[in-house]
Design a protein around this motif. Structure first.
Motif, PDB file in Angstrom:
ATOM      1  N   UNK A  96       0.844  -1.197   0.000  1.00  0.00           N
ATOM      2  CA  UNK A  96       0.000   0.000   0.000  1.00  0.00           C
ATOM      3  C   UNK A  96       0.879   1.247   0.000  1.00  0.00           C
ATOM      4  N   UNK A  97       1.932   1.225   0.819  1.00  0.00           N
ATOM      5  CA  UNK A  97       2.853   2.363   0.873  1.00  0.00           C
ATOM      6  C   UNK A  97       3.538   2.577  -0.476  1.00  0.00           C
ATOM      7  N   UNK A  98       3.889   1.494  -1.151  1.00  0.00           N
ATOM      8  CA  UNK A  98       4.533   1.622  -2.459  1.00  0.00           C
ATOM      9  C   UNK A  98       3.577   2.228  -3.491  1.00  0.00           C
ATOM     10  N   UNK A  99       2.300   1.852  -3.418  1.00  0.00           N
ATOM     11  CA  UNK A  99       1.325   2.452  -4.328  1.00  0.00           C
ATOM     12  C   UNK A  99       1.163   3.945  -4.036  1.00  0.00           C
ATOM     13  N   UNK A 100       1.157   4.310  -2.760  1.00  0.00           N
ATOM     14  CA  UNK A 100       1.064   5.723  -2.402  1.00  0.00           C
ATOM     15  C   UNK A 100       2.292   6.483  -2.908  1.00  0.00           C
ATOM     16  N   UNK A 101       3.459   5.872  -2.784  1.00  0.00           N
ATOM     17  CA  UNK A 101       4.675   6.504  -3.290  1.00  0.00           C
ATOM     18  C   UNK A 101       4.592   6.681  -4.803  1.00  0.00           C
ATOM     19  N   UNK A 102       4.098   5.679  -5.510  1.00  0.00           N
ATOM     20  CA  UNK A 102       3.930   5.788  -6.957  1.00  0.00           C
ATOM     21  C   UNK A 102       3.011   6.958  -7.310  1.00  0.00           C
ATOM     22  N   UNK A 103       1.936   7.118  -6.557  1.00  0.00           N
ATOM     23  CA  UNK A 103       0.994   8.209  -6.825  1.00  0.00           C
ATOM     24  C   UNK A 103       1.625   9.566  -6.568  1.00  0.00           C
ATOM     25  N   UNK A 104       2.414   9.656  -5.514  1.00  0.00           N
ATOM     26  CA  UNK A 104       3.093  10.920  -5.216  1.00  0.00           C
ATOM     27  C   UNK A 104       4.063  11.268  -6.333  1.00  0.00           C
ATOM     28  N   UNK A 105       4.833  10.283  -6.777  1.00  0.00           N
ATOM     29  CA  UNK A 105       5.779  10.517  -7.868  1.00  0.00           C
ATOM     30  C   UNK A 105       5.058  10.913  -9.140  1.00  0.00           C
ATOM     31  N   UNK A 110      -1.256  20.315  -5.289  1.00  0.00           N
ATOM     32  CA  UNK A 110      -2.455  19.487  -5.244  1.00  0.00           C
ATOM     33  C   UNK A 110      -2.148  18.005  -5.139  1.00  0.00           C
ATOM     34  N   UNK A 111      -1.109  17.651  -4.396  1.00  0.00           N
ATOM     35  CA  UNK A 111      -0.800  16.243  -4.193  1.00  0.00           C
ATOM     36  C   UNK A 111      -1.902  15.570  -3.402  1.00  0.00           C
ATOM     37  N   UNK A 112      -2.259  14.353  -3.813  1.00  0.00           N
ATOM     38  CA  UNK A 112      -3.378  13.669  -3.173  1.00  0.00           C
ATOM     39  C   UNK A 112      -3.135  13.390  -1.700  1.00  0.00           C
ATOM     40  N   UNK A 113      -1.885  13.158  -1.312  1.00  0.00           N
ATOM     41  CA  UNK A 113      -1.578  12.912   0.088  1.00  0.00           C
ATOM     42  C   UNK A 113      -1.009  14.134   0.786  1.00  0.00           C
ATOM     43  N   UNK A 114      -0.693  15.167   0.039  1.00  0.00           N
ATOM     44  CA  UNK A 114      -0.170  16.361   0.665  1.00  0.00           C
ATOM     45  C   UNK A 114       1.255  16.221   1.149  1.00  0.00           C
ATOM     46  N   UNK A 115       1.997  15.196   0.696  1.00  0.00           N
ATOM     47  CA  UNK A 115       3.361  15.018   1.169  1.00  0.00           C
ATOM     48  C   UNK A 115       4.276  15.903   0.347  1.00  0.00           C
ATOM     49  N   UNK A 116       4.262  17.192   0.655  1.00  0.00           N
ATOM     50  CA  UNK A 116       4.873  18.180  -0.233  1.00  0.00           C
ATOM     51  C   UNK A 116       6.386  18.108  -0.212  1.00  0.00           C
ATOM     52  N   UNK A 138       9.460   6.201   4.291  1.00  0.00           N
ATOM     53  CA  UNK A 138       8.952   4.852   4.452  1.00  0.00           C
ATOM     54  C   UNK A 138       9.886   4.057   5.343  1.00  0.00           C
ATOM     55  N   UNK A 139       9.321   3.296   6.237  1.00  0.00           N
ATOM     56  CA  UNK A 139      10.086   2.267   6.914  1.00  0.00           C
ATOM     57  C   UNK A 139       9.445   0.960   6.487  1.00  0.00           C
ATOM     58  N   UNK A 140      10.159   0.188   5.687  1.00  0.00           N
ATOM     59  CA  UNK A 140       9.603  -1.010   5.077  1.00  0.00           C
ATOM     60  C   UNK A 140      10.082  -2.233   5.828  1.00  0.00           C
ATOM     61  N   UNK A 141       9.187  -2.853   6.544  1.00  0.00           N
ATOM     62  CA  UNK A 141       9.561  -4.031   7.304  1.00  0.00           C
ATOM     63  C   UNK A 141       9.601  -5.272   6.431  1.00  0.00           C
ATOM     64  N   UNK A 187       8.673   2.301  -8.165  1.00  0.00           N
ATOM     65  CA  UNK A 187       8.496   3.509  -7.340  1.00  0.00           C
ATOM     66  C   UNK A 187       9.599   3.618  -6.305  1.00  0.00           C
ATOM     67  N   UNK A 188       9.983   2.497  -5.713  1.00  0.00           N
ATOM     68  CA  UNK A 188      11.068   2.514  -4.733  1.00  0.00           C
ATOM     69  C   UNK A 188      12.405   2.831  -5.380  1.00  0.00           C
ATOM     70  N   UNK A 189      12.618   2.284  -6.563  1.00  0.00           N
ATOM     71  CA  UNK A 189      13.913   2.445  -7.235  1.00  0.00           C
ATOM     72  C   UNK A 189      14.119   3.844  -7.795  1.00  0.00           C
ATOM     73  N   UNK A 190      13.029   4.538  -8.116  1.00  0.00           N
ATOM     74  CA  UNK A 190      13.153   5.830  -8.788  1.00  0.00           C
ATOM     75  C   UNK A 190      12.998   7.023  -7.861  1.00  0.00           C
ATOM     76  N   UNK A 191      12.614   6.791  -6.613  1.00  0.00           N
ATOM     77  CA  UNK A 191      12.360   7.914  -5.715  1.00  0.00           C
ATOM     78  C   UNK A 191      13.640   8.425  -5.058  1.00  0.00           C
ATOM     79  N   UNK A 192      13.624   9.691  -4.694  1.00  0.00           N
ATOM     80  CA  UNK A 192      14.701  10.268  -3.890  1.00  0.00           C
ATOM     81  C   UNK A 192      14.278  10.381  -2.430  1.00  0.00           C
ATOM     82  N   UNK A 193      13.087   9.869  -2.133  1.00  0.00           N
ATOM     83  CA  UNK A 193      12.570   9.875  -0.767  1.00  0.00           C
ATOM     84  C   UNK A 193      13.420   8.943   0.105  1.00  0.00           C
ATOM     85  N   UNK A 194      13.750   9.339   1.317  1.00  0.00           N
ATOM     86  CA  UNK A 194      14.519   8.457   2.201  1.00  0.00           C
ATOM     87  C   UNK A 194      13.764   7.158   2.507  1.00  0.00           C
TER      88      UNK A 194
END
Length: 299
Positions: free
Chosen positions: A143-152, A173-179, A184-187, A232-239
């Motif tokens: 679910x978090x990966x899908x949210x990251x894809x949407x943000x990107x 106008x980001x859907x999650x507002x993560x401006x 992500x902490x991926x267990x 989405x994980x491979x292309x993001x600059x998000x920590x």
């Protein structure tokens, strides 16, 4: 004298009928307290349970917790208080089909819908333009990966529109507002999770089996949309950060860790004690919380 298997069969029919009509067990005091501390919001006529606690004074940081399969937001109860000492708001929900949220039948359960429900909760709480940290486990990782894809995707669309029309401001106008920051902490990142079905309780009625089958479609969705979600994980600059229990039977050590580091070399990793398995936030809440807060506080 009738064959023994006929007698057993005749006896089993009424016993099975009684079993299928046994009401569910009463909730424990701890679960009753968890439910009473939360509330509900409506997503497309479905009631979704969530908890929202106000914590640390002087902090504006928000964390949303995404639980795994086949459990609920209660997975986070051992670290809840510790998180409230660091974050201004700590929020968790039960995905549709789980916990105290509605469990419609028949229903097409999907990762895409669960991500939309998280977005709906963010809107409901008025957090669209706030910085949000995501802490996810197991099913919640996808679910978090899908949210990251949407943000990107939102950033890409907004940037293209900005270049073409020069009318919009990036991040407006980001859907999650993560401006400006999304963590992500991926267990349990995108592993081959076929064996996850072993965690599911036995199901005895045909209706329950259909419900279970519908929920378990997320495994096929992971395979079908692997490029979208791993990409989405491979292309993001998000920590990104992984908190890993070496005894995890779903993603065995050391093969999984080696693959993770190869695919996501920019991610940082915390490896817990050797005896920690698939639910580190429950098995070692102190070690887990320390690993998470060390990562968060490094920014």
């Amino acid at each position: 004298m009738k064959e023994w298997w006929v007698q057993v069969g005749l006896l089993s029919v009424p016993l099975l009928a009684v079993y299928l009509h046994i009401p569910p067990p009463k909730l424990s005091p701890a679960l009753l307290s968890w439910r009473s501390s939360g509330g509900y919001f409506t997503y497309k006529d479905q009631n979704i349970f969530y908890r929202d606690s106000t914590g640390a004074v002087g902090s504006s940081d928000i964390v949303i917790l995404l639980h795994g399969f086949p459990t609920s937001s209660y997975d986070w109860y051992k670290i809840w208080e510790g998180l409230t000492e660091r974050f201004h708001r700590v929020i968790a929900l039960d995905f549709i089909g789980f916990g105290f949220s509605d469990k419609p039948r028949p229903h097409r359960y999907s990762i895409f819908e669960q991500a939309s429900i998280v977005e709906g909760l963010v809107r409901h709480l008025g957090l669209r333009h706030q910085k949000i940290n995501l802490l996810s486990h197991d099913y919640g990782d996808t679910v978090a990966q899908e949210l990251l894809h949407r943000v990107l995707s939102s950033f890409a669309l907004l940037f293209a529109d900005y270049l073409n029309k020069k009318k919009q401001t990036l991040g407006s106008s980001l859907s999650l507002g993560m401006v400006s920051r999304l963590i992500f902490v991926l267990l349990l990142p995108q592993g081959d999770a076929d064996s996850i079905s072993l965690h599911c309780p036995e199901s005895n009625s045909q209706g329950n089996k259909r419900f279970l089958f519908s929920i378990l479609q997320y495994i096929n969705q992971r395979k079908k949309h692997r490029d979208r979600w791993v990409g989405a994980l491979m292309s993001t600059s998000v920590p990104l950060h992984l908190i890993y229990g070496p005894l995890d039977p779903v993603n065995p050590h050391p093969e999984f860790l080696q693959l993770y580091k190869k695919v996501l070399p920019m991610s940082t990793v915390s490896v817990l004690d050797d005896h920690i398995s698939h639910y580190p936030q429950l098995e070692d809440p102190t070690g887990f919380l320390n690993a998470y807060l060390n990562f968060i506080n490094s920014f």
